[in-house]
Motif scaffolding. Structure first.
Motif, mmCIF file in Angstrom:
data_model
loop_
_atom_site.group_PDB
_atom_site.id
_atom_site.type_symbol
_atom_site.label_atom_id
_atom_site.label_comp_id
_atom_site.label_asym_id
_atom_site.label_seq_id
_atom_site.Cartn_x
_atom_site.Cartn_y
_atom_site.Cartn_z
ATOM 1 N N LYS A 40 74.792 56.660 87.125
ATOM 2 C CA LYS A 40 73.827 56.130 88.098
ATOM 3 C C LYS A 40 73.000 57.245 88.699
ATOM 4 C CE LYS A 40 75.969 51.786 89.473
ATOM 5 N NZ LYS A 40 76.542 51.013 90.587
ATOM 6 N N LYS A 41 73.675 58.338 89.016
ATOM 7 C CA LYS A 41 72.966 59.473 89.593
ATOM 8 C C LYS A 41 71.953 60.037 88.601
ATOM 9 C CE LYS A 41 76.433 61.057 92.926
ATOM 10 N NZ LYS A 41 77.333 62.165 93.307
ATOM 11 N N LEU A 42 72.415 60.115 87.347
ATOM 12 C CA LEU A 42 71.553 60.656 86.286
ATOM 13 C C LEU A 42 70.304 59.786 86.096
ATOM 14 C CD1 LEU A 42 71.157 62.792 84.041
ATOM 15 C CD2 LEU A 42 72.432 61.272 82.509
ATOM 16 N N LYS A 43 70.491 58.475 86.109
ATOM 17 C CA LYS A 43 69.379 57.546 85.940
ATOM 18 C C LYS A 43 68.392 57.665 87.092
ATOM 19 C CE LYS A 43 68.276 52.741 84.985
ATOM 20 N NZ LYS A 43 68.774 51.379 84.813
ATOM 21 N N THR A 44 68.960 57.862 88.310
ATOM 22 C CA THR A 44 68.102 58.025 89.508
ATOM 23 C C THR A 44 67.227 59.246 89.362
ATOM 24 O OG1 THR A 44 69.783 56.966 90.907
ATOM 25 C CG2 THR A 44 68.140 58.285 92.024
ATOM 26 N N GLN A 90 61.642 61.127 87.922
ATOM 27 C CA GLN A 90 60.959 62.101 87.081
ATOM 28 C C GLN A 90 61.338 63.532 87.426
ATOM 29 O OE1 GLN A 90 56.697 61.308 87.292
ATOM 30 N NE2 GLN A 90 56.914 59.334 86.204
ATOM 31 N N LEU A 91 62.598 63.659 87.794
ATOM 32 C CA LEU A 91 63.109 65.003 88.071
ATOM 33 C C LEU A 91 63.676 65.635 86.790
ATOM 34 C CD1 LEU A 91 64.835 64.339 91.540
ATOM 35 C CD2 LEU A 91 62.627 65.421 91.093
ATOM 36 N N ILE A 92 63.907 64.799 85.778
ATOM 37 C CA ILE A 92 64.351 65.315 84.470
ATOM 38 C C ILE A 92 63.542 64.583 83.393
ATOM 39 C CG2 ILE A 92 66.699 65.926 85.220
ATOM 40 C CD1 ILE A 92 67.671 63.315 84.016
ATOM 41 N N THR A 93 63.517 65.192 82.218
ATOM 42 C CA THR A 93 62.753 64.600 81.119
ATOM 43 C C THR A 93 63.589 63.567 80.400
ATOM 44 O OG1 THR A 93 63.512 66.284 79.575
ATOM 45 C CG2 THR A 93 61.492 66.758 80.805
ATOM 46 N N GLN A 94 62.912 62.844 79.493
ATOM 47 C CA GLN A 94 63.619 61.840 78.713
ATOM 48 C C GLN A 94 64.695 62.481 77.845
ATOM 49 O OE1 GLN A 94 63.097 58.419 78.632
ATOM 50 N NE2 GLN A 94 64.800 58.234 77.173
ATOM 51 N N ALA A 95 64.370 63.629 77.310
ATOM 52 C CA ALA A 95 65.325 64.298 76.439
ATOM 53 C C ALA A 95 66.544 64.777 77.235
ATOM 54 C CB ALA A 95 64.628 65.463 75.720
ATOM 55 N N GLU A 96 66.231 65.332 78.398
ATOM 56 C CA GLU A 96 67.344 65.817 79.245
ATOM 57 C C GLU A 96 68.225 64.650 79.672
ATOM 58 O OE1 GLU A 96 65.459 69.747 81.419
ATOM 59 O OE2 GLU A 96 65.041 67.750 82.249
ATOM 60 N N TYR A 97 67.600 63.535 79.977
ATOM 61 C CA TYR A 97 68.364 62.356 80.403
ATOM 62 C C TYR A 97 69.292 61.886 79.297
ATOM 63 C CZ TYR A 97 69.282 57.462 81.422
ATOM 64 O OH TYR A 97 69.921 56.238 81.609
ATOM 65 N N GLU A 98 68.724 61.817 78.022
ATOM 66 C CA GLU A 98 69.525 61.328 76.904
ATOM 67 C C GLU A 98 70.675 62.281 76.591
ATOM 68 O OE1 GLU A 98 69.405 58.474 75.523
ATOM 69 O OE2 GLU A 98 67.587 57.783 76.522
ATOM 70 N N ASN A 99 70.374 63.577 76.656
ATOM 71 C CA ASN A 99 71.425 64.562 76.362
ATOM 72 C C ASN A 99 72.567 64.506 77.389
ATOM 73 O OD1 ASN A 99 70.075 65.525 74.067
ATOM 74 N ND2 ASN A 99 68.934 67.074 75.225
#
Length: 212
Positions: free
Chosen positions: A185-189, A194-203
Motif C-alpha cells: 500500500k505504501k509503495l502504491k501511494t 509520482q515519487l517513483i517511476t513505473q519501473a521502480e514500482y514494478e521492481n
C-alpha cells in the motif's frame, strides 16, 4: 441522770434535768440531744422556756400551768426554713422560721447560748440541704434513661478486591493487515504521487511479493 454535758453555758441544772427527763421519752431511734438553751429573764425566772436542738429536730419548750405541764413546738429540720437571733440589752431573741406557718420566738435567751443555738441549727440545716441536693441528683439520674450505645457488628464483611480493569485486548495478527500488504500500500501511494517511476514500482513490488 447525766446532764453535765448540757450545762456548758451556765444553764439552770434543775430546769435541764426536768426537761431531759421529759425529752428522753420523745426521742426517736438514733436521735440524740445536741444542745439545750434555757431562758433567763432579768428578774427571777421561775418557769423558763427552753430551746432544744437534737440530731433530727428543734424543739421549743414553753412551761404551762405553773410548771406542771410543758407545751412543745416541734420541727424537723426539713420543716425549718431558717433561724435567726437578735441580741438585746438583756439576752437575745431566738426565732425559728418554719417552711409554713408563723415564726416562733423565745426571748431572754442568754447571748452565749443564743449564738450556740444559731451555730448548731445552721449546721443542721446545711446538712439537710446537702442531703436534699444529693437526693435530687439521684432522682434525676434515675429518671434519665441510659444512653444506649450502638453495638458494632462482630465482623465486618470483607469486600472482594476490585478487579483491575482489563487491558484492551490487542487484535491478533490475523485481524491486522499483514506486513506485506502494508508495504504494498505504501509503495502504491508513492507511485500514485509520482515519487517513483513505473519501473521502480514494478521492481519493488516484485521484491516485496517475493518475501511472502
Amino acid at each position: 441522770m447525766y446532764i453535765e454535758q448540757y450545762l456548758n453555758e451556765e444553764q439552770d441544772p434543775k430546769v435541764v434535768e426536768k426537761l431531759v427527763s421529759k425529752l428522753k421519752d420523745m426521742l426517736t431511734s438514733g436521735e440524740v440531744i445536741t444542745y439545750i438553751a434555757v431562758q433567763k429573764k432579768p428578774a427571777v425566772t421561775l418557769l423558763p422556756d427552753c430551746v432544744v436542738i437534737t440530731s433530727k429536730r428543734i424543739i421549743l419548750c414553753e412551761s404551762a400551768k405553773l410548771g406542771l405541764t410543758t407545751n412543745f413546738e416541734i420541727f424537723t429540720w426539713q420543716d425549718v426554713k431558717d433561724v435567726t437571733f437578735k441580741e438585746e440589752f438583756f439576752g437575745a431573741k431566738f426565732t425559728v422560721i418554719p417552711q409554713s406557718g408563723e415564726n416562733l420566738t423565745v426571748e431572754y435567751i442568754p447571748k452565749v447560748q443564743a449564738r450556740k443555738l444559731y451555730q448548731l441549727a445552721n449546721e443542721a440545716l446545711e446538712r439537710k440541704r446537702e442531703e436534699q441536693r444529693l437526693r435530687e441528683i439521684e432522682l434525676k439520674k434515675a429518671a434519665t434513661p441510659p444512653v444506649m450505645l450502638k453495638s458494632l457488628p462482630e465482623e465486618l464483611p470483607i469486600e472482594p478486591p476490585l478487579k483491575p480493569e482489563e487491558e484492551p485486548v490487542l487484535k491478533t495478527s490475523a485481524e491486522q493487515e499483514d506486513e506485506v500488504t502494508i508495504k504494498l500500500k505504501k509503495l502504491k501511494t508513492l507511485f500514485e504521487k509520482q515519487l517513483i517511476t513505473q519501473a521502480e514500482y514494478e521492481n519493488k513490488k516484485n521484491e516485496i511479493l517475493s518475501q511472502f
